[in-house]
Enzyme design. Structure first.
Site, PDB file in Angstrom:
ATOM      1  N   HIS A 191     -31.743  62.237 -30.623  1.00 22.21           N
ATOM      2  CA  HIS A 191     -33.704  61.916 -31.087  1.00 22.21           C
ATOM      3  C   HIS A 191     -33.438  60.675 -30.527  1.00 22.21           C
ATOM      4  CE1 HIS A 191     -31.006  61.438 -34.421  1.00 22.21           C
ATOM      5  NE2 HIS A 191     -31.662  59.540 -34.200  1.00 22.21           N
ATOM      6  N   HIS A 210     -35.726  57.171 -30.741  1.00 22.39           N
ATOM      7  CA  HIS A 210     -36.985  56.355 -31.321  1.00 22.39           C
ATOM      8  C   HIS A 210     -37.433  55.654 -30.682  1.00 22.39           C
ATOM      9  CE1 HIS A 210     -34.058  56.436 -35.228  1.00 22.39           C
ATOM     10  NE2 HIS A 210     -33.539  57.050 -34.334  1.00 22.39           N
TER      11      HIS A 210
HETATM   12  P1  5GP Z   1     -30.278  58.029 -36.797  1.00 26.42           P
HETATM   13  O1  5GP Z   1     -29.845  57.319 -37.592  1.00 26.42           O
HETATM   14  O2  5GP Z   1     -29.382  58.756 -36.741  1.00 26.42           O
HETATM   15  O3  5GP Z   1     -30.485  57.446 -35.944  1.00 26.42           O
HETATM   16  O4  5GP Z   1     -31.394  58.112 -37.171  1.00 26.42           O
HETATM   17  C1  5GP Z   1     -32.873  59.171 -38.157  1.00 26.42           C
HETATM   18  C2  5GP Z   1     -33.449  58.118 -38.345  1.00 26.42           C
HETATM   19  O5  5GP Z   1     -34.476  59.629 -38.980  1.00 26.42           O
HETATM   20  C3  5GP Z   1     -33.776  57.431 -38.938  1.00 26.42           C
HETATM   21  O6  5GP Z   1     -34.662  56.663 -38.457  1.00 26.42           O
HETATM   22  C4  5GP Z   1     -34.847  58.180 -40.283  1.00 26.42           C
HETATM   23  O7  5GP Z   1     -35.339  57.046 -40.962  1.00 26.42           O
HETATM   24  C5  5GP Z   1     -34.994  59.051 -40.950  1.00 26.42           C
HETATM   25  N1  5GP Z   1     -35.706  60.887 -40.989  1.00 26.42           N
HETATM   26  C6  5GP Z   1     -34.336  60.421 -41.934  1.00 26.42           C
HETATM   27  N2  5GP Z   1     -34.441  61.409 -42.553  1.00 26.42           N
HETATM   28  C7  5GP Z   1     -35.850  61.920 -42.604  1.00 26.42           C
HETATM   29  C8  5GP Z   1     -37.011  63.250 -42.690  1.00 26.42           C
HETATM   30  O8  5GP Z   1     -37.157  63.771 -43.414  1.00 26.42           O
HETATM   31  N3  5GP Z   1     -38.238  62.835 -42.150  1.00 26.42           N
HETATM   32  C9  5GP Z   1     -38.128  61.919 -41.214  1.00 26.42           C
HETATM   33  N4  5GP Z   1     -39.470  61.970 -40.269  1.00 26.42           N
HETATM   34  N5  5GP Z   1     -37.199  61.096 -40.299  1.00 26.42           N
HETATM   35  C10 5GP Z   1     -36.514  61.633 -41.567  1.00 26.42           C
END
Ligand code: 5GP
Length: 115
Positions: free
Chosen positions: A101, A103
């Site tokens: 993903h 951001h």
């Molecule tokens: P990572 O830390 O894996 O790069 O980012 C995961 C992102 O997913 C985090 O910024 C977190 O806030 C977001 N996230 C986690 N659970 C959910 C969810 O259920 N719905 C949405 N829209 N975002 C989520």
């Protein structure tokens, strides 16, 4: 069969999300814990767990994903002012969801270096 990741469930509509954009290549939705006025997650419709998966994927599919991220940023109105694209991979980067993903973060002056 492997358990679906959170983002696969969002993509399948099994878990609700605030969609901001979708096409054949990407699905974009608002991050639940925004770090800036605009914080959108862009997931590919092709399943990649993380960056290591790119090594055995077609350059075209990866390129289409990158173009999709740029389209979302444009849709969000960020093209002129600028934005940051972040990918986390692995524990040191605190990746929490094992599905690639991007951001897209923007809507304010961002600082550097990131934490
Ligand atoms: P990572 O830390 O894996 O790069 O980012 C995961 C992102 O997913 C985090 O910024 C977190 O806030 C977001 N996230 C986690 N659970 C959910 C969810 O259920 N719905 C949405 N829209 N975002 C989520």
């Amino acid at each position: 069969m492997e358990e679906k990741t959170l983002f696969e469930k969002i993509l399948a509509g099994e878990i609700p999300s605030e969609k901001v954009y979708e096409d054949d290549i990407v699905y974009a939705f608002k991050d639940i814990n925004p770090q800036a006025p605009v914080h959108t997650l862009v997931i590919p419709k092709t399943k990649w767990r993380g960056f290591p998966d790119f090594e055995n994927s077609s350059s075209e599919a990866i390129g289409e994903y990158m173009k999709g991220i740029a389209r979302v940023a444009k849709e969000l109105g960020l093209e002129e002012g600028g934005y940051r694209v972040v990918f986390n991979w692995g524990d040191d980067a605190q990746q929490t969801v094992q599905y690639v993903h991007a951001h897209i973060i923007g809507g304010r002056q961002l600082t550097w270096p990131p934490g």
